[in-house]
Design a protein around this motif. Sequence first.
Motif, short mmCIF file in Angstrom:
data_model
loop_
_atom_site.label_atom_id
_atom_site.label_comp_id
_atom_site.label_asym_id
_atom_site.label_seq_id
_atom_site.Cartn_x
_atom_site.Cartn_y
_atom_site.Cartn_z
N TYR A 184 0.86 -1.17 0.00
CA TYR A 184 0.00 0.00 0.00
C TYR A 184 0.90 1.23 0.00
CZ TYR A 184 -3.48 -3.39 1.49
OH TYR A 184 -4.29 -4.48 1.57
N LYS A 185 0.86 2.02 -1.07
CA LYS A 185 1.63 3.26 -1.13
C LYS A 185 0.96 4.28 -0.23
CE LYS A 185 3.08 2.40 -5.83
NZ LYS A 185 2.98 2.82 -7.22
N PHE A 186 1.76 5.23 0.27
CA PHE A 186 1.20 6.25 1.15
C PHE A 186 0.19 7.12 0.43
CE2 PHE A 186 5.23 5.53 3.62
CZ PHE A 186 4.59 4.95 4.69
N SER A 187 0.30 7.22 -0.90
CA SER A 187 -0.67 8.01 -1.67
C SER A 187 -2.04 7.32 -1.71
CB SER A 187 -0.16 8.23 -3.09
OG SER A 187 0.03 7.00 -3.76
N GLU A 188 -2.10 6.01 -1.40
CA GLU A 188 -3.35 5.26 -1.38
C GLU A 188 -4.01 5.27 0.00
OE1 GLU A 188 -2.12 1.35 -2.48
OE2 GLU A 188 -1.88 1.86 -4.60
N ILE A 189 -3.36 5.87 0.98
CA ILE A 189 -3.83 5.83 2.37
C ILE A 189 -4.25 7.23 2.80
CG2 ILE A 189 -3.21 5.26 4.74
CD1 ILE A 189 -1.11 3.34 3.58
N LYS A 190 -5.48 7.36 3.31
CA LYS A 190 -5.96 8.65 3.79
C LYS A 190 -5.38 9.00 5.15
CE LYS A 190 -10.52 8.80 1.66
NZ LYS A 190 -11.96 8.82 1.93
N SER A 191 -5.49 8.06 6.09
CA SER A 191 -5.06 8.33 7.46
C SER A 191 -4.77 7.03 8.19
CB SER A 191 -6.14 9.11 8.21
OG SER A 191 -7.31 8.34 8.31
N PHE A 192 -4.20 7.17 9.37
CA PHE A 192 -3.93 6.01 10.22
C PHE A 192 -4.37 6.31 11.64
CE2 PHE A 192 -0.24 8.45 11.41
CZ PHE A 192 0.06 8.04 12.69
N LEU A 200 -5.63 1.50 9.13
CA LEU A 200 -5.34 2.36 7.98
C LEU A 200 -6.63 2.62 7.22
CD1 LEU A 200 -2.19 0.48 6.69
CD2 LEU A 200 -2.23 2.58 8.01
N GLN A 201 -6.93 3.88 6.98
CA GLN A 201 -8.09 4.23 6.16
C GLN A 201 -7.58 4.41 4.74
OE1 GLN A 201 -10.16 7.82 7.14
NE2 GLN A 201 -11.92 7.28 5.88
N LEU A 202 -8.03 3.52 3.86
CA LEU A 202 -7.58 3.54 2.47
C LEU A 202 -8.51 4.40 1.62
CD1 LEU A 202 -6.81 -0.27 2.16
CD2 LEU A 202 -5.23 1.56 2.73
N LYS A 203 -8.02 4.83 0.46
CA LYS A 203 -8.82 5.64 -0.45
C LYS A 203 -9.68 4.79 -1.38
CE LYS A 203 -5.60 9.49 -0.46
NZ LYS A 203 -4.66 10.29 -1.23
N LYS A 204 -9.64 3.46 -1.21
CA LYS A 204 -10.42 2.56 -2.06
C LYS A 204 -11.83 2.42 -1.50
CE LYS A 204 -6.32 -0.06 -3.19
NZ LYS A 204 -5.66 -1.36 -3.14
N TRP A 205 -12.84 2.51 -2.36
CA TRP A 205 -14.22 2.40 -1.88
C TRP A 205 -14.56 0.97 -1.50
CZ3 TRP A 205 -17.58 -0.87 -4.34
CH2 TRP A 205 -17.21 -1.30 -5.62
N HIS A 206 -13.93 0.00 -2.13
CA HIS A 206 -14.26 -1.40 -1.85
C HIS A 206 -13.46 -1.97 -0.69
CE1 HIS A 206 -10.51 -2.71 -3.79
NE2 HIS A 206 -10.75 -1.75 -4.66
N GLU A 207 -12.46 -1.25 -0.24
CA GLU A 207 -11.64 -1.69 0.89
C GLU A 207 -11.31 -0.46 1.74
OE1 GLU A 207 -7.55 -4.26 1.52
OE2 GLU A 207 -7.92 -3.34 -0.40
N PRO A 208 -12.29 0.02 2.54
CA PRO A 208 -12.08 1.29 3.23
C PRO A 208 -11.07 1.24 4.37
CG PRO A 208 -14.21 0.36 3.81
CD PRO A 208 -13.61 -0.53 2.76
N TYR A 209 -10.96 0.13 5.08
CA TYR A 209 -10.06 0.06 6.22
C TYR A 209 -9.23 -1.21 6.17
CZ TYR A 209 -12.53 3.90 8.43
OH TYR A 209 -13.06 5.12 8.72
N LEU A 210 -8.03 -1.10 6.69
CA LEU A 210 -7.15 -2.25 6.86
C LEU A 210 -6.67 -2.23 8.30
CD1 LEU A 210 -5.47 -4.58 5.61
CD2 LEU A 210 -3.69 -2.89 5.20
N LYS A 211 -6.86 -3.33 8.99
CA LYS A 211 -6.43 -3.43 10.40
C LYS A 211 -5.29 -4.43 10.48
CE LYS A 211 -10.14 -1.28 12.25
NZ LYS A 211 -10.44 -0.64 13.47
#
Length: 185
Positions: free
Chosen positions: A113-121, A136-147
């Motif tokens: 996951y590039k930092f440009s693909e991540i909104k916040s942590f 991690l809150q991602l900018k992808k609509w189909h995968e909004p969060y990664l824990k």
Amino acid sequence: MARIIDLKKKTTSEQADSNHPVPAPAQEKSPSASHLSWSGVFEHRQPNTRLIFIVSMILFTVAASTVVFQKNIITAIFFALLGGVLLLNSKKKPADETFNISSLGIRAGEKTYKFSEIKSFWIEYDPALGIKELSLQLKKWHEPYLKIVLAEENPVQLRLFLLDFIAEVEHQDTIVEVVSRKLGL
């Protein structure tokens, strides 16, 4: 002030006079400061087998009563599948993954996951509940969060490292996360 030293310009010790020594150039960051890595599982799982069994039986009972009273097979199949998936998911063992965070991005297992693909942590740390995870809150609509479970990783060091690349915003747990945490999934 007789002499001002510009630290941006590189000077040699021959150019400096004896009264004003030139500071030594900054040393390169050690590899441990330029990236963080650890091994662990994506999710911390301690399934509450009794509660999972009870919820699954309730779903199977709802499925059976839907067929008997409403004659609705599609809804019955849906509830039966929910109960079956819940039981099967509780038996699944999490695989060990390697996590690596560097200036290029976050690598979790085989995915980067590039930092440009991540909104916040947000780092959620609650020793009383046994929660220590990176959200991690991602900018992808189909995968909004990664824990990611932090295992033995130092959350303070991780936070300081990530602040250089991503904004820190508190992430609220969804109802699904709260329920799955209660079930231990």
